[in-house]
Design a protein around this motif. Structure first.
Motif, PDB file in Angstrom:
ATOM      1  N   THR A  25      31.804   7.427  12.789  1.00  0.00           N
ATOM      2  CA  THR A  25      31.402   7.046  14.136  1.00  0.00           C
ATOM      3  C   THR A  25      31.631   8.191  15.116  1.00  0.00           C
ATOM      4  N   LYS A  29      28.688  10.017  17.120  1.00  0.00           N
ATOM      5  CA  LYS A  29      28.780  10.139  18.577  1.00  0.00           C
ATOM      6  C   LYS A  29      28.579  11.583  19.008  1.00  0.00           C
ATOM      7  N   ARG A  32      24.952  12.573  18.805  1.00  0.00           N
ATOM      8  CA  ARG A  32      24.118  11.856  19.762  1.00  0.00           C
ATOM      9  C   ARG A  32      24.247  12.419  21.179  1.00  0.00           C
ATOM     10  N   GLU A  33      25.270  13.248  21.425  1.00  0.00           N
ATOM     11  CA  GLU A  33      25.422  13.871  22.729  1.00  0.00           C
ATOM     12  C   GLU A  33      24.289  14.874  22.951  1.00  0.00           C
TER      13      GLU A  33
END
Length: 117
Positions: A25, A29, A32-33
């Motif tokens: 995760t 994350k 995905r930034e």
């Protein structure tokens, strides 16, 4: 859930699986930034390693404490985890805000949170 259930083969497998999911995760994350806001790998590693070390310490302390009881160790682990995730986080937040205020007041540039030079 009886005594020793957290440390039997299924318990260890489940803990490992949850650890992999948590790390995955964090990786998801990061990817995905937006690229222009993404932290360099070194900074990302420094941030996540602090979180991982803290969570591992709390996790193993909770496993140890829950095995000390004659009652349901899984329920005791859950209670300890929820207390840490609520009251513990509140205390950490208050502590960080207090230290940040002192650092700003004293103008100690090298002690600012999130600044790695």
């Amino acid at each position: 859930c009886e005594n020793g259930a957290l440390m039997d083969s299924f318990g260890i497998f489940l803990q490992g699986l949850l650890g992999v999911v948590a790390f995955s995760t964090l990786m998801l994350k990061r990817f995905r930034e937006p690229k222009h806001e993404r932290r360099p790998w070194r900074i990302w590693f420094l941030d996540t390693s602090k979180q991982a070390i803290g969570m591992l310490f709390i996790h193993f302390a909770n496993v140890y404490l829950s095995d000390l009881t004659e009652e349901d160790p899984c329920s005791l682990y859950l209670i300890n985890f929820l207390l840490d995730a609520t009251l513990g986080m509140l205390l950490i937040y208050i502590g960080i805000r207090a230290v940040s205020s002192i650092v700003e007041w004293q103008q100690w540039e090298s002690l600012r949170f999130g600044e790695y030079g």
